[in-house]
Design a protein around this motif. Structure first.
Motif, PDB file in Angstrom:
ATOM      1  N   VAL A   1       0.840  -1.204   0.000  1.00  0.00           N
ATOM      2  CA  VAL A   1       0.000   0.000   0.000  1.00  0.00           C
ATOM      3  C   VAL A   1       0.875   1.254   0.000  1.00  0.00           C
ATOM      4  O   VAL A   1       0.639   2.215  -0.763  1.00  0.00           O
ATOM      5  CB  VAL A   1      -0.940   0.002   1.223  1.00  0.00           C
ATOM      6  CG1 VAL A   1      -1.759   1.289   1.276  1.00  0.00           C
ATOM      7  CG2 VAL A   1      -1.847  -1.225   1.209  1.00  0.00           C
ATOM      8  N   GLN A   2       1.895   1.248   0.838  1.00  0.00           N
ATOM      9  CA  GLN A   2       2.765   2.414   0.965  1.00  0.00           C
ATOM     10  C   GLN A   2       3.523   2.694  -0.333  1.00  0.00           C
ATOM     11  O   GLN A   2       3.680   3.859  -0.742  1.00  0.00           O
ATOM     12  CB  GLN A   2       3.755   2.210   2.120  1.00  0.00           C
ATOM     13  CG  GLN A   2       4.620   3.436   2.389  1.00  0.00           C
ATOM     14  CD  GLN A   2       5.701   3.159   3.421  1.00  0.00           C
ATOM     15  OE1 GLN A   2       5.888   2.012   3.862  1.00  0.00           O
ATOM     16  NE2 GLN A   2       6.430   4.203   3.804  1.00  0.00           N
TER      17      GLN A   2
ATOM     18  N   LEU B   1       4.366   5.856  -5.476  1.00  0.00           N
ATOM     19  CA  LEU B   1       4.355   5.951  -6.936  1.00  0.00           C
ATOM     20  C   LEU B   1       3.243   6.877  -7.424  1.00  0.00           C
ATOM     21  O   LEU B   1       3.416   7.621  -8.394  1.00  0.00           O
ATOM     22  CB  LEU B   1       4.218   4.573  -7.571  1.00  0.00           C
ATOM     23  CG  LEU B   1       5.432   3.647  -7.446  1.00  0.00           C
ATOM     24  CD1 LEU B   1       5.194   2.357  -8.221  1.00  0.00           C
ATOM     25  CD2 LEU B   1       6.715   4.317  -7.927  1.00  0.00           C
ATOM     26  N   ASN B   2       2.104   6.830  -6.749  1.00  0.00           N
ATOM     27  CA  ASN B   2       1.018   7.747  -7.112  1.00  0.00           C
ATOM     28  C   ASN B   2       1.469   9.204  -6.981  1.00  0.00           C
ATOM     29  O   ASN B   2       1.106  10.063  -7.791  1.00  0.00           O
ATOM     30  CB  ASN B   2      -0.212   7.514  -6.234  1.00  0.00           C
ATOM     31  CG  ASN B   2      -0.851   6.158  -6.471  1.00  0.00           C
ATOM     32  OD1 ASN B   2      -0.641   5.524  -7.505  1.00  0.00           O
ATOM     33  ND2 ASN B   2      -1.635   5.699  -5.500  1.00  0.00           N
TER      34      ASN B   2
ATOM     35  N   THR C   1      -2.473   2.464  -8.311  1.00  0.00           N
ATOM     36  CA  THR C   1      -1.377   1.614  -8.786  1.00  0.00           C
ATOM     37  C   THR C   1      -1.704   0.149  -8.562  1.00  0.00           C
ATOM     38  O   THR C   1      -2.401  -0.200  -7.608  1.00  0.00           O
ATOM     39  CB  THR C   1      -0.073   1.985  -8.038  1.00  0.00           C
ATOM     40  OG1 THR C   1       0.365   3.284  -8.458  1.00  0.00           O
ATOM     41  CG2 THR C   1       1.049   0.993  -8.307  1.00  0.00           C
ATOM     42  N   ILE C   2      -1.198  -0.697  -9.458  1.00  0.00           N
ATOM     43  CA  ILE C   2      -1.159  -2.144  -9.198  1.00  0.00           C
ATOM     44  C   ILE C   2       0.284  -2.613  -9.375  1.00  0.00           C
ATOM     45  O   ILE C   2       1.058  -1.997 -10.124  1.00  0.00           O
ATOM     46  CB  ILE C   2      -2.076  -2.952 -10.138  1.00  0.00           C
ATOM     47  CG1 ILE C   2      -1.592  -2.843 -11.594  1.00  0.00           C
ATOM     48  CG2 ILE C   2      -3.524  -2.531  -9.996  1.00  0.00           C
ATOM     49  CD1 ILE C   2      -2.174  -3.904 -12.513  1.00  0.00           C
ATOM     50  N   PHE C   3       0.634  -3.695  -8.697  1.00  0.00           N
ATOM     51  CA  PHE C   3       1.966  -4.280  -8.839  1.00  0.00           C
ATOM     52  C   PHE C   3       1.870  -5.667  -9.464  1.00  0.00           C
ATOM     53  O   PHE C   3       0.993  -6.464  -9.110  1.00  0.00           O
ATOM     54  CB  PHE C   3       2.670  -4.367  -7.484  1.00  0.00           C
ATOM     55  CG  PHE C   3       3.002  -3.022  -6.917  1.00  0.00           C
ATOM     56  CD1 PHE C   3       3.996  -2.230  -7.483  1.00  0.00           C
ATOM     57  CD2 PHE C   3       2.299  -2.515  -5.825  1.00  0.00           C
ATOM     58  CE1 PHE C   3       4.280  -0.973  -6.982  1.00  0.00           C
ATOM     59  CE2 PHE C   3       2.587  -1.270  -5.314  1.00  0.00           C
ATOM     60  CZ  PHE C   3       3.578  -0.490  -5.885  1.00  0.00           C
TER      61      PHE C   3
ATOM     62  N   HIS D   1      11.175   0.291  -2.052  1.00  0.00           N
ATOM     63  CA  HIS D   1      11.187   1.403  -1.088  1.00  0.00           C
ATOM     64  C   HIS D   1      12.614   1.918  -0.900  1.00  0.00           C
ATOM     65  O   HIS D   1      12.853   3.133  -0.867  1.00  0.00           O
ATOM     66  CB  HIS D   1      10.609   0.944   0.251  1.00  0.00           C
ATOM     67  CG  HIS D   1       9.112   0.934   0.308  1.00  0.00           C
ATOM     68  ND1 HIS D   1       8.367   2.088   0.241  1.00  0.00           N
ATOM     69  CD2 HIS D   1       8.220  -0.088   0.420  1.00  0.00           C
ATOM     70  CE1 HIS D   1       7.076   1.783   0.313  1.00  0.00           C
ATOM     71  NE2 HIS D   1       6.963   0.476   0.420  1.00  0.00           N
ATOM     72  N   ALA D   2      13.566   0.981  -0.799  1.00  0.00           N
ATOM     73  CA  ALA D   2      14.965   1.380  -0.624  1.00  0.00           C
ATOM     74  C   ALA D   2      15.482   2.107  -1.867  1.00  0.00           C
ATOM     75  O   ALA D   2      16.217   3.097  -1.758  1.00  0.00           O
ATOM     76  CB  ALA D   2      15.821   0.157  -0.324  1.00  0.00           C
TER      77      ALA D   2
END
Length: 426
Positions: free
Chosen positions: A86-87, A92-93, A104-106, A308-309
């Motif tokens: 979610v984060q 990205l949004n 967004t979707i992954f 994230h990193a």
């Protein structure tokens, strides 16, 4: 009987359809360097085909992955969700171009992101046709192949492609194709082949990848945005290869004054771990019904943690600015060779997404042979390079943006020596 070589074992065990650029078998890697099983060191100007903008094994990425390994490795987000998915969607949004609400979707690969972008566009518009560009590359799945504007090696022998896919020329001044001709080709399609009211989307790479590292002109992007708005068509930016600081901005579309409706991302998103995404206008992303999107491995917790990193590293190490600096140095070094290397016909690319194009000095035609000889000469000296372009006459440069200055200088010396050696020997 002697021991069987690793290459012979590979040839006996793996389909020949999996082509290999080199016969280097990696043993370990760090930032912009790879060591093979014999201990030989190479400077990596391929970066896993634009996957490692933050370098091999960036400490922040490895730390994040190790921490996630200690928590959990897989639940399938559609079954048991997790917060870092979610984060990352929220990040990205916020990061992608466009001043509007996004979702967004992954998924797992760039091709899968493209497939899902087309699914979403068709669902949102109720239309089926898609327009792509000659020389574009959008993946090796069937829809990806259909959208890709290059037959060999991507389409040859694989039979009929999915229908309702149309191609128009990509504007390349060097090859005599103007922006006006490209837009005229779209309008000709509308007049002769497909009703614009049946077109769901136009998909474009802001800088063509496999096609030769040709940047899309700003005027083309504005014209496409106007065409899409006029006919209710969605604009999809394929940023799989261009994203995450490579072009000197977070995304190549940040160089333009228009925003896409949907954007595909992968490659450098997760610093070497499989992860891809589609981000777009919220109302468009919400068009498919629950269950229509997803995948067992989509949004792997490991890839999400790595991503994230990566976003942190891009910001903290100012990789957008560094991409501009490195690309400037590379292009300056290549420009200095023009007078002594008549085969060089173009040097281009935003940020650190750069390329040099070669023609035969006598025929003035694209020379795949010259480009490949430069690649092999550099490889002998310990520098890994990649070739691209419809004619195979372009060398593209995709070194990690985190490359150390000393290693970068060493690589530029090898590159210059290799080009001069090949040109001097014709």
């Amino acid at each position: 009987m002697g021991a069987i070589s690793l290459t012979d074992r590979k040839n006996a065990a793996i389909s020949r359809g999996v082509g290999m650029t080199t016969q280097i078998y990696a043993e370990r890697a760090e930032n912009a360097e790879i060591w093979d099983k014999d201990g030989r060191r190479y400077i990596d100007f391929a970066a896993g085909i634009a996957v490692l903008n933050t370098g091999h094994r960036h400490p922040r990425v490895i730390e994040a992955v190790k921490a996630q390994l200690d928590r959990f490795t897989h639940t399938c987000h559609q079954v048991v969700p997790y917060e870092n998915y979610v984060q990352l969607a929220e990040r990205l949004n916020d990061a992608t171009p466009g001043d509007f609400a996004k979702k967004t979707i992954f998924v797992t690969t760039g091709a899968e992101a493209v497939e899902n972008a087309v699914k979403i566009a068709r669902s949102a518009t109720g239309r089926s046709a898609v327009i792509a560009f000659g020389g574009g590359f959008h993946g090796r799945t069937f829809m990806g192949m259909a959208l890709t504007g290059k037959v060999i090696p991507y389409k040859v022998g694989f039979g009929a492609m999915p229908g309702d896919v149309f191609h128009v020329p990509f504007p390349i001044e060097l090859h005599g194709v103007s922006i006006e001709q490209s837009i005229a080709a779209v309008n000709k399609l509308f007049a002769a082949d497909v009703d614009p009211k049946r077109v769901a989307a136009i998909i474009i790479e802001p800088v063509q990848g496999e096609g030769g590292f040709y940047p899309a002109p700003a005027a083309l992007m504005r014209a496409l945005r106007d065409l899409c708005d006029l006919h209710g068509i969605l604009l999809i930016a394929d940023e799989v290869q261009t994203g995450f600081a490579r072009t000197g901005k977070m995304f190549a579309m940040d160089h333009h004054d228009v925003a896409p409706d949907l954007m595909t991302m992968a490659k450098s998103l997760a610093g070497g771990f499989p992860l891809a995404a589609v981000t777009g206008r919220a109302e468009i992303m919400d068009a498919p019904a629950p269950g229509g999107l997803g995948g067992t491995y989509g949004g792997s917790p490991i890839g999400i943690a790595a991503a994230h990193a990566v976003l942190d590293v891009i910001e903290e190490e100012q990789l957008c600015e560094r991409a501009d600096q490195l690309g400037g140095r590379l292009k300056q070094r290549l420009e200095a060779l023009r007078d002594s290397v008549p085969e060089i016909v173009d040097i281009r690319g935003p940020g650190f997404m750069n390329a040099v194009e070669f023609n035969d000095r006598t025929t003035k035609l694209p020379s795949a042979d010259f480009a490949n000889r430069v690649r092999l000469a550099a490889l002998e000296r310990g520098l890994i390079l990649l070739i691209c372009g419809l004619h195979g006459n372009v060398i593209r440069f995709l070194a990690p943006i985190t490359i150390q200055d000393s290693v970068f200088s060493e690589a530029l010396d090898i590159l210059e020596t290799s080009i001069l050696a090949v040109s001097g020997g014709h």
